[in-house]
Motif scaffolding. Sequence first.
Motif, PDB file in Angstrom:
ATOM      1  N   GLU A 234       3.622  -8.431  -9.913  1.00  0.00           N
ATOM      2  CA  GLU A 234       3.814  -8.378  -8.460  1.00  0.00           C
ATOM      3  C   GLU A 234       5.260  -8.011  -8.129  1.00  0.00           C
ATOM      4  OE1 GLU A 234       0.640 -11.812  -7.110  1.00  0.00           O
ATOM      5  OE2 GLU A 234       2.561 -12.443  -7.956  1.00  0.00           O
TER       6      GLU A 234
ATOM      7  N   ALA B  39       5.848  -4.279  -8.698  1.00  0.00           N
ATOM      8  CA  ALA B  39       5.303  -3.461  -7.611  1.00  0.00           C
ATOM      9  C   ALA B  39       6.180  -3.564  -6.370  1.00  0.00           C
ATOM     10  CB  ALA B  39       3.875  -3.906  -7.294  1.00  0.00           C
TER      11      ALA B  39
ATOM     12  N   ALA C 143       6.593  -1.439  -2.633  1.00  0.00           N
ATOM     13  CA  ALA C 143       5.308  -1.847  -2.067  1.00  0.00           C
ATOM     14  C   ALA C 143       5.487  -3.076  -1.184  1.00  0.00           C
ATOM     15  CB  ALA C 143       4.318  -2.142  -3.187  1.00  0.00           C
TER      16      ALA C 143
ATOM     17  N   ARG D  33       0.425  -4.842   0.430  1.00  0.00           N
ATOM     18  CA  ARG D  33      -0.049  -3.854  -0.540  1.00  0.00           C
ATOM     19  C   ARG D  33      -0.046  -4.422  -1.951  1.00  0.00           C
ATOM     20  NH1 ARG D  33       1.996   2.446  -1.248  1.00  0.00           N
ATOM     21  NH2 ARG D  33       0.361   3.030  -2.738  1.00  0.00           N
ATOM     22  N   VAL D  34       0.969  -5.217  -2.280  1.00  0.00           N
ATOM     23  CA  VAL D  34       1.021  -5.859  -3.603  1.00  0.00           C
ATOM     24  C   VAL D  34      -0.186  -6.767  -3.786  1.00  0.00           C
ATOM     25  CG1 VAL D  34       2.265  -7.526  -5.033  1.00  0.00           C
ATOM     26  CG2 VAL D  34       3.523  -5.716  -3.843  1.00  0.00           C
TER      27      VAL D  34
ATOM     28  N   GLY E 211      -3.078  -6.601  -2.179  1.00  0.00           N
ATOM     29  CA  GLY E 211      -4.335  -5.861  -2.190  1.00  0.00           C
ATOM     30  C   GLY E 211      -4.556  -5.014  -3.427  1.00  0.00           C
ATOM     31  N   THR E 212      -3.472  -4.501  -4.034  1.00  0.00           N
ATOM     32  CA  THR E 212      -3.615  -3.583  -5.169  1.00  0.00           C
ATOM     33  C   THR E 212      -3.343  -4.229  -6.523  1.00  0.00           C
ATOM     34  OG1 THR E 212      -1.306  -2.844  -4.939  1.00  0.00           O
ATOM     35  CG2 THR E 212      -2.998  -1.615  -3.726  1.00  0.00           C
ATOM     36  N   ILE E 213      -2.604  -5.333  -6.540  1.00  0.00           N
ATOM     37  CA  ILE E 213      -2.268  -5.992  -7.808  1.00  0.00           C
ATOM     38  C   ILE E 213      -2.944  -7.356  -7.921  1.00  0.00           C
ATOM     39  CG2 ILE E 213      -0.426  -6.847  -9.292  1.00  0.00           C
ATOM     40  CD1 ILE E 213      -0.364  -3.840  -8.953  1.00  0.00           C
TER      41      ILE E 213
ATOM     42  N   PRO F 125      -7.196  -7.617  -7.239  1.00  0.00           N
ATOM     43  CA  PRO F 125      -8.056  -7.158  -8.344  1.00  0.00           C
ATOM     44  C   PRO F 125      -7.982  -8.054  -9.582  1.00  0.00           C
ATOM     45  CG  PRO F 125      -6.883  -5.308  -7.375  1.00  0.00           C
ATOM     46  CD  PRO F 125      -6.278  -6.546  -6.794  1.00  0.00           C
TER      47      PRO F 125
END
Length: 233
Positions: A124, A127, A132, A136-137, A139-141, A144
């Motif tokens: 995190e 990113a 980011a 966004r961190v 949602g994307t890291i 998932p």
Amino acid sequence: MMDWLGPEEWQAVALSLRVAIVATVASLPLGIAVAWVLARKRFPGHALLNGLVHLPLVLPPVVTGYLLLIAFGPQAPLGAALEAMRLGVAFRWTGAALAAAIMAFPLMVRAIRLSLEAVDPGLEEAAASLGASRLRVFGTITLPLMAPGILTGAVLAFAKAMGEFGATITFVSNIPGQTRTVPSAIYAFLQMPGGEASAWRLVIVSIVIAMGALLASELLARRVLARIGGRDA
């Protein structure tokens, strides 16, 4: 299954599925948020929040149901306000969903929190260092990587909601077609002469659903272990 179960039995199964799905879906966003706060933040009330989240696990379910009745009953200020807006939950299936969600919430939060704590904060931070945003961190890291834990928590919450009895029957009673879930129906059939066969059929349905949920939870837990580099699943 519809031919094997009688009308009252099928009605109880359908209502239980409805209650469990609504309880799980409605509480999932809050469960993710609370798990994130408990896993990532430290503040003076951290232990108190953790205790409140897990309180339904140690309180007698009847106590939880009684507290809900005091808070949301027709005579309570909040309950009366909801009734005036036609949003009352006492003695309705929505109240059963609320009671089930509260009883299942600790299991959901714990599974999600454990998954979140397994996420390497360094990913995190990396990113974020690249520009980011926090959203966004997440949602994307973060999201998932913790997804298996979310699925595990949802499955456990669903199974718990399907089997909830004490808080539900105290808060919304046992009204056929309205609040009679599978556990309440089993209890009712056992009080009736000749109701053992119906009770046994619902017991079998409960075991099948519970075992399915536990197996799904185990598979998802192994995926979490594999993802964080644990032993081979």
